[in-house]
Design a protein around this motif. Structure first.
Motif, short mmCIF file in Angstrom:
data_model
loop_
_atom_site.label_atom_id
_atom_site.label_comp_id
_atom_site.label_asym_id
_atom_site.label_seq_id
_atom_site.Cartn_x
_atom_site.Cartn_y
_atom_site.Cartn_z
N LYS A 307 0.75 -1.13 0.09
CA LYS A 307 -0.09 0.08 0.07
C LYS A 307 0.86 1.08 -0.20
N SER A 308 1.83 1.30 0.87
CA SER A 308 2.65 2.48 0.98
C SER A 308 3.89 2.02 1.59
N PRO A 309 4.69 1.38 0.66
CA PRO A 309 6.01 0.65 1.17
C PRO A 309 7.02 1.75 1.51
N ALA A 310 8.13 1.25 2.58
CA ALA A 310 9.27 2.20 2.82
C ALA A 310 10.34 1.26 2.56
N ASN A 311 11.32 1.86 2.31
CA ASN A 311 12.71 1.30 1.87
C ASN A 311 12.59 0.33 0.80
N THR A 312 11.84 0.66 -0.21
CA THR A 312 11.98 -0.24 -1.40
C THR A 312 11.09 0.17 -2.77
N THR A 313 11.27 -0.08 -3.61
CA THR A 313 10.42 0.44 -4.96
C THR A 313 9.62 -0.75 -5.34
N ALA A 314 9.87 -1.87 -4.71
CA ALA A 314 8.98 -2.99 -5.23
C ALA A 314 7.45 -2.66 -4.76
N LYS A 315 6.44 -3.28 -5.78
CA LYS A 315 5.08 -3.05 -5.54
C LYS A 315 4.56 -4.26 -4.85
N SER A 316 5.30 -5.07 -4.59
CA SER A 316 4.43 -6.37 -3.95
C SER A 316 5.63 -7.23 -3.41
N ILE A 317 5.21 -8.30 -2.56
CA ILE A 317 6.17 -9.28 -2.04
C ILE A 317 6.83 -9.91 -3.10
N GLN A 357 16.15 -11.16 2.21
CA GLN A 357 15.63 -9.77 2.50
C GLN A 357 14.35 -10.06 3.73
N VAL A 358 14.22 -8.77 4.40
CA VAL A 358 13.22 -8.93 5.60
C VAL A 358 12.29 -7.96 4.96
N ILE A 359 10.81 -8.64 5.28
CA ILE A 359 9.72 -7.82 4.81
C ILE A 359 8.60 -7.67 6.08
N GLY A 360 8.54 -6.55 6.62
CA GLY A 360 7.88 -6.22 7.74
C GLY A 360 6.47 -5.80 7.26
N LEU A 361 5.37 -6.51 7.76
CA LEU A 361 3.91 -6.09 7.73
C LEU A 361 3.40 -5.66 8.79
N SER A 362 2.82 -4.68 9.33
CA SER A 362 2.38 -4.20 10.52
C SER A 362 0.99 -4.09 10.65
N SER A 368 1.67 7.55 13.51
CA SER A 368 2.63 8.20 14.10
C SER A 368 3.46 7.07 14.78
N SER A 369 2.84 6.27 15.54
CA SER A 369 3.84 5.08 16.33
C SER A 369 4.23 4.36 15.30
N TYR A 370 3.69 4.08 14.03
CA TYR A 370 4.22 3.09 13.02
C TYR A 370 5.40 3.66 12.52
N THR A 371 5.14 5.04 11.87
CA THR A 371 6.15 5.60 11.63
C THR A 371 7.59 5.86 12.22
N LYS A 372 7.33 6.11 13.47
CA LYS A 372 8.59 6.40 14.32
C LYS A 372 9.30 4.96 14.27
N TRP A 379 14.75 -2.50 6.63
CA TRP A 379 14.21 -3.56 5.76
C TRP A 379 12.89 -2.99 5.14
N VAL A 380 12.18 -3.85 4.30
CA VAL A 380 10.91 -3.49 3.48
C VAL A 380 9.86 -3.39 4.56
N ASN A 381 9.10 -2.33 4.71
CA ASN A 381 8.18 -1.99 5.68
C ASN A 381 6.74 -1.54 4.88
N ASP A 382 5.55 -2.20 5.33
CA ASP A 382 4.43 -1.52 5.09
C ASP A 382 3.34 -1.84 5.96
N SER A 383 2.21 -1.07 5.85
CA SER A 383 0.99 -1.48 6.85
C SER A 383 -0.29 -0.55 6.25
N GLU A 384 -1.22 -1.53 6.35
CA GLU A 384 -2.81 -0.89 5.94
C GLU A 384 -3.20 0.16 7.01
#
Length: 430
Positions: A307-317, A357-362, A368-372, A379-384
């Motif tokens: 949805k809004s991935p961080a630390n990657t340009t990948a679009k999916s897992i 590679q590590v992929i974190g799905l929160s 705010s809490s997630y971003t901090k 590693w790759v991070n994303d959350s809905e």
């Protein structure tokens, strides 16, 4: 032709009578546009429809008969409101502050009554024992003593019987909650396994929509002790018959209970029973079978579009290229995650050097809490940002955080570590 037309008109009129609506009003400063209506099947929320706001009012049309728990979820602000249906129009008004629901005003009779009943029950269970203890220190002839006595008598009294004809769901819920789930110290009020089995077998369809099914099943398992859980389950399923819709729903709930409490041998046994059924499978059990099949060792890990991935340009897992991938489901409010993820961080460069590679799905809800928190995770991070309402909870059969999966280069599941130590041990980094 005229007779057919008349019959069609009668059927259409009947359908309109069976339909009811859910109307929710919010203040003008509530910013959400979308809202999703759910019904309940056992412990699973079932999506009914999605609607958009019109002048800060949402109206959902329900086309058929339904008595039970319902909820509306606002994904934009992660607000959830719960209420009941007695197959009549439902009307709610929300008190909102900073885009968060602070209070619900129930405008229909059934929900107003249910709210008062719930409030009275909570006070009786939580406040009454404390007041009884405080009363020992005050004399009855003092003003405070008199007030205490009055409140104790009020809370100790019955809240009034519910007319089952007028309010069938409230009557059903209250009577069965009181019988099977109240924490009564009176031995005469304790129910045995046979009474619970009889209730699960003979109850009407409101059992599945009442939210009582899972806690009653847990109470049933506890009533048999820890010595022969499988025997208790077999006894129950033999009575209910797993080929029936009720039997399949109960089997589904039991599999998930064993999953949550990490009773792996029992989960394996009854998941195997479900897989081998030759009859038509109902939706509830089918969803359990699918979510478990998605995460079996050797299965292709279902792809997830970020949805809004961080630390990657990948679009999916699947777009993340690596020899191995560690997928971790976590949350910034999870104490175990606070302990485990820093250990993964310590070895992250070692993992990268092995093209892992590590992929974190929160499962966070607070941006705010997630971003901090992810600022420390390279590693790759994303959350809905929808917590346990996130789409990947059911997709990947997640029941706790952190939950880990190790995938190969082709995205097949090759390991399901229980803890970060198992992850590091698998890669010989511990």
């Amino acid at each position: 032709m005229k007779k057919i037309y008349t019959l069609a008109a009668v059927m259409a009129a009947f359908a309109l009578q069976a339909q009811f609506s859910v109307t929710i009003q919010t203040p003008a400063d509530f910013k959400d546009q979308d809202a999703i209506l759910y019904t309940l099947n056992g412990s699973k929320d079932v999506i009914v429809t999605k609607e958009q706001s019109k002048n800060n009012t949402w109206t959902f049309k329900y086309p058929s008969h339904y008595m039970g728990m319902m909820k509306v979820y606002f994904p934009g602000s992660n607000n959830t409101i719960n209420f009941i249906s007695e197959n009549k129009n439902i009307s709610l008004k929300l008190d909102v502050q900073n885009n968060k629901v602070k209070d619900i005003i129930y405008l229909d009779e059934a929900n107003e009554l249910m709210s008062k009943q719930q409030e009275g029950s909570q006070k009786k269970e939580l406040i009454l024992p404390a007041l009884a203890q405080i009363k020992e220190y005050y004399k009855d002839n003092t003003d405070f003593g008199k007030a205490l006595k009055t409140e104790i008598e009020r809370l100790s009294g019955t809240s009034g019987s519910i007319d089952a004809a007028q309010h069938p769901f409230i009557s059903y819920y209250n009577s069965n909650y009181s019988k099977f789930l109240s924490n009564s110290s009176d031995p005469a009020k304790k129910v045995n396994q046979d009474e619970i089995i009889n209730f699960l077998d003979k109850s009407n369809d409101m059992l599945e929509s009442s939210s009582l099914l899972r806690p009653v099943l847990v109470a049933y398992l506890n009533s048999g002790g820890n010595t022969n859980v499988a025997g208790s389950v077999d006894k129950l399923l033999d009575r209910l018959k797993v080929e029936t819709p009720r039997g399949q729903t109960v089997l589904s709930e039991l599999i998930e209970i064993f999953d949550v409490y990490q009773m792996d041998d029992l989960k394996t046994k009854y998941l195997g029973l479900a897989k081998n059924l030759k009859c038509t499978i109902n939706d509830r059990l089918a969803s359990t079978l699918k979510s478990n099949a998605n995460v079996e060792i050797g299965a292709a890990f279902p792809n997830y579009k970020f949805k809004s991935p961080a630390n990657t340009t990948a679009k999916s897992i699947y777009d993340v290229k690596a020899d191995k991938k560690v997928v971790v489901f976590w949350s910034s409010t999870c104490s175990h995650c606070e302990t485990e993820l820093p250990k993964l961080l310590e070895k992250y460069n070692d993992l990268k050097s092995k093209n892992i590679q590590v992929i974190g799905l929160s499962l966070d809800v607070d941006k705010s809490s997630y971003t901090k928190r992810i600022a420390a995770f390279p590693w790759v991070n994303d959350s809905e940002l929808q917590g346990w309402n996130s789409s990947y909870v059911d997709m990947y059969n997640v029941h706790a955080t952190p939950t880990y999966f190790i995938l190969d280069a082709n995205n097949k599941i090759i390991n399901k570590p229980e803890h970060v130590g198992n992850v590091l041990e698998y890669f010989k980094l511990k």
